[in-house]
Design a protein around this motif. Sequence first.
Motif, PDB file in Angstrom:
ATOM      1  N   PHE A 144      49.429   3.458 -11.459  1.00  0.00           N
ATOM      2  CA  PHE A 144      48.759   2.730 -10.377  1.00  0.00           C
ATOM      3  C   PHE A 144      48.926   1.224 -10.558  1.00  0.00           C
ATOM      4  CE2 PHE A 144      46.529   6.801 -10.153  1.00  0.00           C
ATOM      5  CZ  PHE A 144      46.509   7.015  -8.780  1.00  0.00           C
ATOM      6  N   THR A 145      49.175   0.538  -9.442  1.00  0.00           N
ATOM      7  CA  THR A 145      49.364  -0.907  -9.435  1.00  0.00           C
ATOM      8  C   THR A 145      48.039  -1.643  -9.328  1.00  0.00           C
ATOM      9  OG1 THR A 145      51.423  -0.497  -8.215  1.00  0.00           O
ATOM     10  CG2 THR A 145      50.665  -2.785  -8.345  1.00  0.00           C
ATOM     11  N   ARG A 146      47.131  -1.085  -8.534  1.00  0.00           N
ATOM     12  CA  ARG A 146      45.843  -1.748  -8.266  1.00  0.00           C
ATOM     13  C   ARG A 146      44.804  -0.711  -7.863  1.00  0.00           C
ATOM     14  NH1 ARG A 146      49.301  -2.441  -4.359  1.00  0.00           N
ATOM     15  NH2 ARG A 146      50.156  -4.354  -5.234  1.00  0.00           N
ATOM     16  N   ILE A 147      43.549  -1.147  -7.880  1.00  0.00           N
ATOM     17  CA  ILE A 147      42.421  -0.325  -7.432  1.00  0.00           C
ATOM     18  C   ILE A 147      41.704  -1.074  -6.317  1.00  0.00           C
ATOM     19  CG2 ILE A 147      40.194   0.677  -8.074  1.00  0.00           C
ATOM     20  CD1 ILE A 147      41.245   0.827 -10.965  1.00  0.00           C
ATOM     21  N   LEU A 148      41.439  -0.396  -5.207  1.00  0.00           N
ATOM     22  CA  LEU A 148      40.671  -0.968  -4.102  1.00  0.00           C
ATOM     23  C   LEU A 148      39.209  -0.565  -4.281  1.00  0.00           C
ATOM     24  CD1 LEU A 148      40.284  -2.304  -1.320  1.00  0.00           C
ATOM     25  CD2 LEU A 148      40.968  -0.122  -0.287  1.00  0.00           C
ATOM     26  N   THR A 149      38.308  -1.533  -4.253  1.00  0.00           N
ATOM     27  CA  THR A 149      36.904  -1.209  -4.490  1.00  0.00           C
ATOM     28  C   THR A 149      35.938  -2.184  -3.822  1.00  0.00           C
ATOM     29  OG1 THR A 149      35.251  -0.808  -6.229  1.00  0.00           O
ATOM     30  CG2 THR A 149      36.882  -2.532  -6.661  1.00  0.00           C
ATOM     31  N   SER A 150      34.774  -1.658  -3.494  1.00  0.00           N
ATOM     32  CA  SER A 150      33.651  -2.481  -3.042  1.00  0.00           C
ATOM     33  C   SER A 150      32.607  -2.561  -4.150  1.00  0.00           C
ATOM     34  CB  SER A 150      33.029  -1.870  -1.781  1.00  0.00           C
ATOM     35  OG  SER A 150      32.505  -0.575  -2.052  1.00  0.00           O
ATOM     36  N   GLY A 151      33.011  -2.214  -5.368  1.00  0.00           N
ATOM     37  CA  GLY A 151      32.078  -2.246  -6.485  1.00  0.00           C
ATOM     38  C   GLY A 151      31.096  -1.093  -6.468  1.00  0.00           C
ATOM     39  N   GLY A 152      31.483   0.009  -5.800  1.00  0.00           N
ATOM     40  CA  GLY A 152      30.613   1.178  -5.740  1.00  0.00           C
ATOM     41  C   GLY A 152      29.437   1.027  -4.793  1.00  0.00           C
ATOM     42  N   GLN A 153      29.490   0.012  -3.937  1.00  0.00           N
ATOM     43  CA  GLN A 153      28.403  -0.237  -2.980  1.00  0.00           C
ATOM     44  C   GLN A 153      28.912  -0.108  -1.548  1.00  0.00           C
ATOM     45  OE1 GLN A 153      25.216  -0.675  -3.980  1.00  0.00           O
ATOM     46  NE2 GLN A 153      25.949  -0.409  -6.094  1.00  0.00           N
ATOM     47  N   GLU A 154      27.982  -0.225  -0.608  1.00  0.00           N
ATOM     48  CA  GLU A 154      28.319  -0.062   0.809  1.00  0.00           C
ATOM     49  C   GLU A 154      29.355  -1.077   1.268  1.00  0.00           C
ATOM     50  OE1 GLU A 154      26.979   1.283   4.951  1.00  0.00           O
ATOM     51  OE2 GLU A 154      26.088   1.928   3.085  1.00  0.00           O
ATOM     52  N   ASN A 155      29.317  -2.285   0.718  1.00  0.00           N
ATOM     53  CA  ASN A 155      30.302  -3.311   1.047  1.00  0.00           C
ATOM     54  C   ASN A 155      30.524  -4.212  -0.165  1.00  0.00           C
ATOM     55  OD1 ASN A 155      28.294  -5.581   1.202  1.00  0.00           O
ATOM     56  ND2 ASN A 155      27.536  -4.358   2.928  1.00  0.00           N
ATOM     57  N   ASP A 172      44.873  -7.971 -17.352  1.00  0.00           N
ATOM     58  CA  ASP A 172      46.228  -7.886 -16.794  1.00  0.00           C
ATOM     59  C   ASP A 172      46.733  -6.449 -16.737  1.00  0.00           C
ATOM     60  OD1 ASP A 172      46.393 -10.662 -16.537  1.00  0.00           O
ATOM     61  OD2 ASP A 172      47.077 -10.894 -18.608  1.00  0.00           O
ATOM     62  N   ASN A 173      45.847  -5.488 -16.995  1.00  0.00           N
ATOM     63  CA  ASN A 173      46.275  -4.091 -17.054  1.00  0.00           C
ATOM     64  C   ASN A 173      46.445  -3.448 -15.681  1.00  0.00           C
ATOM     65  OD1 ASN A 173      46.267  -3.775 -19.977  1.00  0.00           O
ATOM     66  ND2 ASN A 173      44.046  -4.025 -19.830  1.00  0.00           N
ATOM     67  N   ILE A 174      45.650  -3.907 -14.719  1.00  0.00           N
ATOM     68  CA  ILE A 174      45.726  -3.375 -13.361  1.00  0.00           C
ATOM     69  C   ILE A 174      45.027  -4.361 -12.439  1.00  0.00           C
ATOM     70  CG2 ILE A 174      43.547  -2.069 -13.394  1.00  0.00           C
ATOM     71  CD1 ILE A 174      45.100   0.236 -11.990  1.00  0.00           C
ATOM     72  N   GLY A 175      45.438  -4.404 -11.182  1.00  0.00           N
ATOM     73  CA  GLY A 175      44.809  -5.302 -10.223  1.00  0.00           C
ATOM     74  C   GLY A 175      43.538  -4.698  -9.645  1.00  0.00           C
ATOM     75  N   ILE A 176      42.537  -5.534  -9.418  1.00  0.00           N
ATOM     76  CA  ILE A 176      41.314  -5.121  -8.727  1.00  0.00           C
ATOM     77  C   ILE A 176      41.306  -5.806  -7.370  1.00  0.00           C
ATOM     78  CG2 ILE A 176      38.796  -5.153  -8.721  1.00  0.00           C
ATOM     79  CD1 ILE A 176      39.973  -3.328 -10.849  1.00  0.00           C
ATOM     80  N   MET A 177      41.392  -5.003  -6.308  1.00  0.00           N
ATOM     81  CA  MET A 177      41.441  -5.527  -4.946  1.00  0.00           C
ATOM     82  C   MET A 177      40.091  -5.316  -4.276  1.00  0.00           C
ATOM     83  SD  MET A 177      44.299  -4.925  -1.977  1.00  0.00           S
ATOM     84  CE  MET A 177      44.258  -3.141  -2.057  1.00  0.00           C
ATOM     85  N   VAL A 178      39.505  -6.400  -3.817  1.00  0.00           N
ATOM     86  CA  VAL A 178      38.169  -6.378  -3.222  1.00  0.00           C
ATOM     87  C   VAL A 178      38.262  -5.979  -1.759  1.00  0.00           C
ATOM     88  CG1 VAL A 178      36.084  -7.724  -2.785  1.00  0.00           C
ATOM     89  CG2 VAL A 178      37.495  -8.229  -4.788  1.00  0.00           C
TER      90      VAL A 178
END
Length: 250
Positions: A144-155, A172-178
């Motif tokens: 996986f290149t990145r993870i898409l997340t809302s931080g486990g919340q509604e937004n 630098d292990n993986i991207g976190i996309m907000v």
Amino acid sequence: MAFELEICAYSVASCIAAENGGATRIELCMGKPEGGTTPSAGLIYTALKAVRIPIHVIIRPRGGDFCYSQLELAQMEYDIKLAKQLGAAGVVFGCLTPEGEYDHIANQRLLDAACGMQITFHRAFDMCNDQIRTLNTIINAGGFTRILTSGGQENAIAGTDKIKTLVELAKDNIGIMVGCGITPNNIKTLAETTKATMFHGSLSHKINSKMQFRKPNISMGSTVFIDEYHYDITSSKQVTKTIAVLREIF
């Protein structure tokens, strides 16, 4: 450019608006009421012909949970291969076990099919039972290149604190996309607080239908009432405004 702005697009028109506004990438979907499902081959093909920025195709056979049957996984595997054949730069998916854990077998099957593409683990991550543990699992699994997340919340605004922690742990292990609820008005707060550099949103506005004859009391949806005479399309102006804010920061 030190940041990324991915636009979640549900039509070719939205893809064009995203590119015109300065977006760096598109996540192509259908099924907005379900939170995004796999687009048709026709939509993928036409979108790829219409824009030059990279298109990543969501691979999600239905709405609801992210625990998939063998038949659904076979469908997803085929859709990945088709997206790759049509020329998509990446795919977006995520599989969980009934217990809310990372599904090693299912995800690896899809990772193998997507070999050579950029791969995003989508907001199934927000439905897992432990985001910190799952983050480490995804990193260790590889692919996986990145993870898409809302931080486990509604937004994303509600999940700001968790997103900040995830960004710190991911390094630098993986991207976190907000993602989820991104606007030109809150992007500065999100970027400065979380220290993330990748962002995702639809940045859409409503368009009035050209239909003159209307039956507003009828909706084609069986579970929720949907206004059939308005639809959402990405606003190039909203994309441009968001890009402008991000450029001031980065």
